[in-house]
Write an enzyme that holds these catalytic residues in place. Structure first.
Site, mmCIF file in Angstrom:
data_model
loop_
_atom_site.group_PDB
_atom_site.id
_atom_site.type_symbol
_atom_site.label_atom_id
_atom_site.label_comp_id
_atom_site.label_asym_id
_atom_site.label_seq_id
_atom_site.Cartn_x
_atom_site.Cartn_y
_atom_site.Cartn_z
ATOM 1 N N HIS A 284 -1.094 -13.043 -0.570
ATOM 2 C CA HIS A 284 -2.357 -13.354 0.099
ATOM 3 C C HIS A 284 -2.347 -14.737 0.749
ATOM 4 C CE1 HIS A 284 -4.884 -10.065 -2.098
ATOM 5 N NE2 HIS A 284 -4.007 -9.576 -1.251
ATOM 6 N N HIS B 100 0.817 -1.218 0.000
ATOM 7 C CA HIS B 100 0.000 0.000 0.000
ATOM 8 C C HIS B 100 0.854 1.272 0.000
ATOM 9 C CE1 HIS B 100 -4.195 -1.627 0.525
ATOM 10 N NE2 HIS B 100 -3.417 -2.692 0.433
HETATM 11 C C1 HEM Z 1 -3.776 -7.698 -6.827
HETATM 12 C C2 HEM Z 1 -4.344 -6.688 -6.232
HETATM 13 C C3 HEM Z 1 -4.660 -6.677 -4.763
HETATM 14 C C4 HEM Z 1 -5.856 -6.373 -4.193
HETATM 15 C C5 HEM Z 1 -7.112 -5.952 -4.928
HETATM 16 C C6 HEM Z 1 -5.711 -6.544 -2.777
HETATM 17 C C7 HEM Z 1 -6.687 -6.304 -1.832
HETATM 18 C C8 HEM Z 1 -6.632 -6.709 -0.531
HETATM 19 C C9 HEM Z 1 -7.690 -6.587 0.436
HETATM 20 C C10 HEM Z 1 -9.052 -5.937 0.166
HETATM 21 C C11 HEM Z 1 -7.272 -7.146 1.591
HETATM 22 C C12 HEM Z 1 -8.035 -7.217 2.919
HETATM 23 C C13 HEM Z 1 -8.771 -8.501 2.999
HETATM 24 C C14 HEM Z 1 -9.578 -8.594 4.294
HETATM 25 O O1 HEM Z 1 -8.969 -8.775 5.342
HETATM 26 O O2 HEM Z 1 -10.782 -8.462 4.222
HETATM 27 C C15 HEM Z 1 -5.944 -7.630 1.369
HETATM 28 C C16 HEM Z 1 -5.189 -8.284 2.310
HETATM 29 C C17 HEM Z 1 -3.846 -8.502 2.168
HETATM 30 N N1 HEM Z 1 -3.063 -8.120 1.101
HETATM 31 FE FE1 HEM Z 1 -3.737 -7.561 -0.703
HETATM 32 N N2 HEM Z 1 -4.432 -6.949 -2.512
HETATM 33 C C18 HEM Z 1 -3.747 -7.020 -3.681
HETATM 34 C C19 HEM Z 1 -2.412 -7.338 -3.823
HETATM 35 C C20 HEM Z 1 -1.528 -7.479 -2.781
HETATM 36 C C21 HEM Z 1 -0.096 -7.481 -2.878
HETATM 37 C C22 HEM Z 1 0.678 -7.254 -4.181
HETATM 38 C C23 HEM Z 1 0.387 -7.685 -1.634
HETATM 39 C C24 HEM Z 1 1.809 -7.728 -1.164
HETATM 40 C C25 HEM Z 1 2.822 -8.105 -1.923
HETATM 41 C C26 HEM Z 1 -0.743 -7.857 -0.754
HETATM 42 C C27 HEM Z 1 -0.673 -8.186 0.585
HETATM 43 C C28 HEM Z 1 -1.772 -8.444 1.367
HETATM 44 C C29 HEM Z 1 -1.717 -9.124 2.651
HETATM 45 C C30 HEM Z 1 -0.462 -9.696 3.311
HETATM 46 C C31 HEM Z 1 -3.011 -9.156 3.151
HETATM 47 C C32 HEM Z 1 -3.490 -9.749 4.486
HETATM 48 C C33 HEM Z 1 -3.576 -8.605 5.473
HETATM 49 C C34 HEM Z 1 -4.152 -8.986 6.824
HETATM 50 O O3 HEM Z 1 -4.745 -10.059 6.965
HETATM 51 O O4 HEM Z 1 -4.003 -8.162 7.752
HETATM 52 N N3 HEM Z 1 -1.875 -7.680 -1.483
HETATM 53 N N4 HEM Z 1 -5.573 -7.338 0.087
#
Ligand code: HEM
Length: 335
Positions: A250, A124
């Site tokens: 993820h 982010h």
């Molecule tokens: C491809 C596009 C992406 C979208 C649309 C996206 C969107 C999101 C959203 C909405 C969440 C929150 C889910 C929830 O707890 O309800 C999330 C969680 C997360 N995202 Fe992404 N994400 C993307 C790519 C990435 C990338 C590139 C990374 C890091 C390299 C990343 C790392 C994470 C991690 C580690 C979580 C878990 C966070 C937690 O549980 O506290 N995401 N993502």
């Protein structure tokens, strides 16, 4: 074998291979062990031995490497870098003393349960980068963007950075690492703590001026389709392969891709099984985001998903390279 190695026509491969930051990362992923899995490395990356070949470096990089972190440590100020302060000589890898201080602060601040947030924070901060506008990126401006809807839940991620910044005062890392570096380093620490690859992250990132939020509207929506996701990542300079491998982050968190704090390739295996379509799966509505579900339906993304589902070592290696690239977005002179 990594996807990059398998696919000579992969977009941007030559550029990545010749870029000093990415060349480091290609070697920085943990080596494969006898089981075919990358060996866990509890020790810090060997900074001095993880140097880019001289032929790939500009004179500026060579100068920085020759002086190493001692050069950076000699900068005036004696404190962690504040807003508007820029390191001129990066990227360099932290010296063993600096790395030890950083690892100690990280180990204190980041327990396993905080790893998903720490990794998400990196994306982010980085994800505001625009290759066309040449602005945004990893500059710790996330601290001014925490009220944006897409950054829900990341206040506690930023607090980890503040805690580590404060804990590093009076250590060899003071005056050497910036808050932007800490964001990049914390994500890598989280990956390693959860059993993922040991990624060597160079330091020397400037931070945004006080109050300097990056432009809004550049983060991908969780409701985006595959074409929109590919376009969003392309606008940051990422290939489709990098979109797929970075989405493997993820695997951490509670979206149903295996254990919430285990970094493995379960994300890709689940994308192929599609449990969200299985009426017998009681948790199906909780598994994955719409932006995850669209990836295996996309013919460009599917081959990479299959590769990473079959070969965790390839995932780890390619993730390491893409992660270091992500952590260089927007850093002047790095990407
Ligand atoms: C491809 C596009 C992406 C979208 C649309 C996206 C969107 C999101 C959203 C909405 C969440 C929150 C889910 C929830 O707890 O309800 C999330 C969680 C997360 N995202 Fe992404 N994400 C993307 C790519 C990435 C990338 C590139 C990374 C890091 C390299 C990343 C790392 C994470 C991690 C580690 C979580 C878990 C966070 C937690 O549980 O506290 N995401 N993502």
């Amino acid at each position: 074998m990594s996807v990059l190695a398998r696919r000579p026509s992969c977009q941007g491969r030559a550029a990545r291979a010749s870029h000093p930051v990415f060349a480091w990362a290609a070697r920085a992923g943990a080596p494969a062990g006898p089981s075919g899995q990358p060996q866990a490395s509890s020790s810090a990356p060997a900074a001095a031995s993880t140097r880019a070949p001289a032929g790939q470096l500009s004179r500026r990089y060579l100068f920085a490497l020759a002086g190493g972190v001692a050069l950076l440590g000699g900068l005036p100020g004696g404190s962690l870098l504040g807003p508007g302060r820029a390191l001129a000589a990066g990227p360099v890898l932290p010296s063993p003393e600096v790395k030890a201080a950083i690892d100690k602060a990280m180990a204190k601040a980041i327990q396993k349960g905080k790893c998903p947030t720490a990794l998400r924070l990196v994306f982010h901060d980085a994800g505001t980068f625009s290759a066309a506008a040449r602005d945004g990126g990893v500059n710790a401006s996330i601290q001014y963007e925490l009220d944006r809807p897409e950054n829900f839940g990341l206040k506690r991620g930023w607090r980890l950075i503040e805690q580590m910044r404060d804990d590093l005062k009076g250590t060899p890392a003071e005056g050497v690492v910036s808050e932007a570096d800490l964001i990049a380093l914390a994500g890598a620490f989280a990956v390693r703590l959860c059993g993922g690859p040991d990624i060597a992250v160079p330091i020397g990132r400037p931070v945004a001026a006080a109050g300097g939020a990056d432009p809004a509207g550049r983060m991908p929506s969780e409701k985006a389709g595959a074409e929109e996701l590919k376009a969003n990542f392309a606008a940051k300079g990422f290939t489709v392969q990098e979109l797929v491998v970075l989405s493997g982050a993820h695997t951490l968190g509670s979206k149903g891709f295996g254990d919430a704090t285990t970094f493995d390739n379960e994300y890709f295996r689940a994308l192929l099984r599609k449990p969200w379509l299985d009426p017998k799966e009681p948790m199906r509505e909780m598994i994955g985001l719409p932006s995850d579900h669209v990836l295996p339906e996309d013919p460009d993304c599917l081959p990479y998903i299959k590769t990473y589902a079959e070969d965790q070592a390839a995932f780890f290696r390619d993730f390491s390279v893409a992660y270091v690239k992500m952590c260089s977005l927007g850093v002047p002179g790095w990407a």
